[in-house]
Design a protein around this motif. Structure first.
Motif: not given
Length: 150
Positions: A1-23
């Motif tokens: 997973m690229t850094d761009e995709i990781k950052q996108f996912w981390q921002a999504f997790c924060r916005k939706h109150n999901l754990a950052l390690d959500t698969p």
């Protein structure tokens, strides 16, 4: 997973109150950049809410979609476009895919006739190129229905 995709996912997790390690799985539709771009845009617009893959072409140990999973839909350049959540997964022979499923795939005029036309061509290529096999009408298809979250 690229850094761009990781950052996108981390921002999504924060916005939706999901754990950052959500698969999550990150992937693009189709077998070309243009197809990936077109289909990602349909998902982002809320038009495409389903997809189909050839079940027997999954490799042993390869991830198979499951209900409740998150997916980052990528465009043809592997940039994140949106996130979906899988709601339904079932396996059915190719020749038994329903008009309803074809409609939810959101492509062309959304008819089963159009769906069969483009998917027969796609699966013929995929079977030949990925497995050296001939596509057949009873091939098991993994049908997935999803909802765009963000």
């Amino acid at each position: 997973m690229t850094d761009e995709i990781k950052q996108f996912w981390q921002a999504f997790c924060r916005k939706h109150n999901l754990a950052l390690d959500t698969p999550v799985e990150a992937w693009a539709f189709g077998d070309s950049q243009a197809m990936a771009d077109d289909l990602a845009q349909l998902v982002d617009q809320g038009i495409k809410t389903a997809t189909t893959s050839a079940f027997e072409l999954y490799q042993p140990g390869e991830h198979v979609p499951a209900v409740g999973e998150y997916n980052i839909i990528l465009d043809g350049c592997n940039h994140p476009v949106c996130v979906t959540k899988t709601e339904v997964v079932y396996i059915v022979p190719y020749n038994q895919v329903t008009p309803e499923h074809a409609y939810h795939e959101g492509e062309g005029d959304r008819s089963l006739t159009y769906w069969r036309q483009v998917h027969t061509e796609f699966f013929q290529r995929e079977f030949r190129e990925e497995a050296g096999k001939e596509f057949y009408e009873q091939a098991p298809m993994l049908c997935e229905v999803f909802k765009k979250i963000d």
